[in-house]
Motif scaffolding. Structure first.
Motif, PDB file in Angstrom:
ATOM      1  N   LYS A 177       0.833  -1.205   0.000  1.00  0.00           N
ATOM      2  CA  LYS A 177       0.000   0.000   0.000  1.00  0.00           C
ATOM      3  C   LYS A 177       0.869   1.257   0.000  1.00  0.00           C
ATOM      4  CE  LYS A 177      -4.014  -2.283   0.921  1.00  0.00           C
ATOM      5  NZ  LYS A 177      -3.417  -3.572   0.640  1.00  0.00           N
ATOM      6  N   GLU A 178       2.034   1.132  -0.584  1.00  0.00           N
ATOM      7  CA  GLU A 178       2.932   2.284  -0.658  1.00  0.00           C
ATOM      8  C   GLU A 178       3.253   2.603  -2.111  1.00  0.00           C
ATOM      9  OE1 GLU A 178       5.478   2.588   3.403  1.00  0.00           O
ATOM     10  OE2 GLU A 178       6.305   1.301   1.860  1.00  0.00           O
ATOM     11  N   ILE A 179       3.758   3.799  -2.314  1.00  0.00           N
ATOM     12  CA  ILE A 179       4.114   4.226  -3.666  1.00  0.00           C
ATOM     13  C   ILE A 179       5.504   4.849  -3.599  1.00  0.00           C
ATOM     14  CG2 ILE A 179       2.693   6.267  -3.256  1.00  0.00           C
ATOM     15  CD1 ILE A 179       2.062   6.322  -6.216  1.00  0.00           C
ATOM     16  N   LYS A 180       6.259   4.654  -4.670  1.00  0.00           N
ATOM     17  CA  LYS A 180       7.628   5.180  -4.680  1.00  0.00           C
ATOM     18  C   LYS A 180       7.668   6.465  -5.497  1.00  0.00           C
ATOM     19  CE  LYS A 180      12.079   3.915  -6.670  1.00  0.00           C
ATOM     20  NZ  LYS A 180      12.659   2.926  -7.581  1.00  0.00           N
ATOM     21  N   PHE A 181       8.241   7.502  -4.919  1.00  0.00           N
ATOM     22  CA  PHE A 181       8.373   8.788  -5.608  1.00  0.00           C
ATOM     23  C   PHE A 181       9.844   9.066  -5.869  1.00  0.00           C
ATOM     24  CE2 PHE A 181       4.526   9.009  -3.094  1.00  0.00           C
ATOM     25  CZ  PHE A 181       3.614   9.539  -3.982  1.00  0.00           C
ATOM     26  N   THR A 182      10.127   9.716  -6.980  1.00  0.00           N
ATOM     27  CA  THR A 182      11.510  10.107  -7.253  1.00  0.00           C
ATOM     28  C   THR A 182      11.539  11.560  -7.699  1.00  0.00           C
ATOM     29  OG1 THR A 182      12.034   7.851  -7.932  1.00  0.00           O
ATOM     30  CG2 THR A 182      13.604   9.556  -8.559  1.00  0.00           C
ATOM     31  N   LEU A 183      12.457  12.291  -7.113  1.00  0.00           N
ATOM     32  CA  LEU A 183      12.704  13.666  -7.533  1.00  0.00           C
ATOM     33  C   LEU A 183      14.034  13.627  -8.287  1.00  0.00           C
ATOM     34  CD1 LEU A 183      11.321  16.419  -7.102  1.00  0.00           C
ATOM     35  CD2 LEU A 183      12.601  16.665  -4.986  1.00  0.00           C
ATOM     36  N   PHE A 184      13.999  13.973  -9.576  1.00  0.00           N
ATOM     37  CA  PHE A 184      15.190  13.819 -10.421  1.00  0.00           C
ATOM     38  C   PHE A 184      16.036  15.086 -10.456  1.00  0.00           C
ATOM     39  CE2 PHE A 184      12.066  10.898 -12.308  1.00  0.00           C
ATOM     40  CZ  PHE A 184      12.804   9.728 -12.272  1.00  0.00           C
ATOM     41  N   GLY A 185      17.343  14.869 -10.560  1.00  0.00           N
ATOM     42  CA  GLY A 185      18.256  15.981 -10.817  1.00  0.00           C
ATOM     43  C   GLY A 185      18.167  17.122  -9.825  1.00  0.00           C
ATOM     44  N   VAL A 186      18.189  16.761  -8.551  1.00  0.00           N
ATOM     45  CA  VAL A 186      18.175  17.790  -7.501  1.00  0.00           C
ATOM     46  C   VAL A 186      19.614  18.248  -7.283  1.00  0.00           C
ATOM     47  CG1 VAL A 186      17.386  18.269  -5.160  1.00  0.00           C
ATOM     48  CG2 VAL A 186      16.440  16.339  -6.410  1.00  0.00           C
ATOM     49  N   PRO A 187      19.878  19.559  -7.144  1.00  0.00           N
ATOM     50  CA  PRO A 187      21.241  20.009  -6.874  1.00  0.00           C
ATOM     51  C   PRO A 187      21.783  19.315  -5.619  1.00  0.00           C
ATOM     52  CG  PRO A 187      19.760  21.868  -7.169  1.00  0.00           C
ATOM     53  CD  PRO A 187      18.918  20.656  -7.184  1.00  0.00           C
ATOM     54  N   ASP A 188      22.962  18.737  -5.715  1.00  0.00           N
ATOM     55  CA  ASP A 188      23.530  17.999  -4.584  1.00  0.00           C
ATOM     56  C   ASP A 188      24.308  18.957  -3.678  1.00  0.00           C
ATOM     57  OD1 ASP A 188      24.218  15.994  -2.931  1.00  0.00           O
ATOM     58  OD2 ASP A 188      25.589  14.963  -4.302  1.00  0.00           O
ATOM     59  N   GLN A 189      23.583  19.611  -2.780  1.00  0.00           N
ATOM     60  CA  GLN A 189      24.194  20.616  -1.886  1.00  0.00           C
ATOM     61  C   GLN A 189      23.755  20.359  -0.457  1.00  0.00           C
ATOM     62  OE1 GLN A 189      22.232  23.957  -3.467  1.00  0.00           O
ATOM     63  NE2 GLN A 189      23.456  24.034  -5.350  1.00  0.00           N
TER      64      GLN A 189
END
Ligand code: ASP
Ligand code: MG
Length: 402
Positions: free
Chosen positions: A259-271
């Motif tokens: 009952k879960e869902i996977k989210f991805t945030l792409f290309g976030v500045p790595d700071q």
């Protein structure tokens, strides 16, 4: 005299016939010389029905009105049960959460119990009466509003009440025999667990076992209240949740959560500070983030993935859309086709190699692992939903049946 808190879940109080069975359980307990305080859930699936009714009239019902509505479910059960006990010659009366002195935080739909004065409950006990308390609800002192504790919250009411009253134990009556080594509807060889520690039960409840609400186990652990999960419709002795068990298994159970869902945030500045900026707004909005994975950074950008409950999908999507623009990320995506499979066992602390064995078994079964997370007594893997059954079966066979 011993005081016992007995809680009866939705399926146990589904209709007048099952309410009669429940009344008999209460009377049997009382006849053995115990004092009994009862906590009830709403009848059958009536909480779901109330939610559906609300959704027919509004896409965004006010959280306050939702709590006014949902808290009514438990009131129906408590009054019917009290009437029936009175009819049978047992003095009984019902109390709402607020009347029982249960105060909570102010967050509607997800309030947490802050205190239980229980004055009227104690009065009733002293008069030899059976007090029935509505589960899943309380009142906030400042706002004076009625609150509910989140789905399955009657378990938390029961254990917290047992702690506040100094009860000897809290019995949670349900439509299954107790806590199993895996969901018996999925794994035919799942076995009833006779005793289990609070720590393991907490991990089981948080990773998908649906017999007990996790927060109730936390109360049990904090105040050392033994919790017994027992069947309403048979005489089985159920599962005892307590601080120490006689024989500590290495792996006590295999749980799953689809009952879960996977989210991805792409290309976030790595700071520095980026993770805070992503997960801050999620937690402020009550999103229950579970597993988190941050990928290796490429050209000072990284992908961040996490899982959250399916029912929070649209909230999370809205937040991620805003974040993506704010953080100048490359977009967001979600994957509902996942399931989490976990091994739980306090004995894993003293045993090495369990994680690698788990990964090998999944590998031998050609099951790809998308995410991994661990605690000292739990290992979880996110896999494709289509592989879930095979994953559970093979892990249960290797770690429990072997
Ligand atoms: N009636 C509420 C629910 O269905 C609370 C409970 O049953 O524990 O979630
Ligand atoms: Mg329940």
């Amino acid at each position: 005299m011993n005081l016992i808190v007995q809680k009866f879940g939705g399926t146990s109080v589904e209709n007048p016939e099952t309410l009669k069975i429940v009344a008999q359980k209460i009377i049997d307990c009382k006849s053995k010389g115990n004092e009994v305080v009862v906590v009830v859930s709403a009848m059958g699936s009536s909480t779901d029905e109330l939610i559906n009714l609300a959704n027919e009239l509004s896409d965004t019902p006010s959280p306050r009105e939702m709590d006014m509505l949902l808290s009514a479910g438990e009131r129906i059960t408590m009054s019917l049960l009290a009437m029936h006990l009175n009819n049978l010659g047992y003095e009984s009366f019902s109390l709402t959460g607020s009347q029982a002195g249960i105060t909570t935080t102010s967050r509607h739909g997800m309030a947490e119990i802050e205190n239980i004065s229980g004055e009227r409950v104690k009065e009733g006990i002293n008069e030899g009466k059976i007090v029935i308390v509505a589960g899943f609800q309380g009142v906030n002192k400042e706002t004076k509003e009625i609150t509910t504790l989140g789905r399955g919250g009657s378990d938390a009411t029961a254990v917290a009440l047992a702690a506040a009253l100094g009860a000897e134990k809290c019995e949670i009556y349900t439509d299954v025999e107790g806590v199993f080594t895996a969901d018996p509807r999925i794994v035919t060889k799942a076995k009833l667990i006779e005793e289990i520690t609070y720590d393991e039960m907490l991990e089981m409840a948080s990773s998908g076992a649906r017999v007990l609400m996790a927060r109730s186990v936390e109360f049990g652990r904090r105040y050392n209240v033994p919790i017994i999960v027992k069947p309403t419709f048979s005489e089985g002795s159920g599962t005892i949740v307590k601080d120490k068990v006689m024989e500590q298994a290495i792996v006590s159970g295999v749980t799953h959560n689809d009952k879960e869902i996977k989210f991805t945030l792409f290309g976030v500045p790595d700071q520095p500070g980026i993770a805070g900026k992503v997960f801050g707004p999620l937690s402020e909005n009550g999103v229950i983030v579970d597993m988190i994975v941050q990928n290796v950074s490429k050209e000072s950008k990284t992908d961040i993935s996490f899982t959250a409950p399916l029912e929070q999908k649209s909230e999370v999507e809205n937040i991620l859309e805003k974040l993506s623009t704010e953080l100048e990320a490359e977009g967001a995506d979600s994957d509902p086709n996942i399931a989490r499979v976990s091994l739980i066992g306090a004995g894993m602390k003293a045993e090495s190699g369990i994680a690698s064995k788990m990964f090998s078994i999944l590998g031998e079964n050609k099951i790809n692992i998308a995410m991994i997370s661990t605690s000292p007594i739990r290992i979880s893997c996110v896999v494709n939903k289509d592989d879930m059954q095979k994953a559970i079966d093979s892990l249960h066979k290797e770690f429990i049946e072997a």
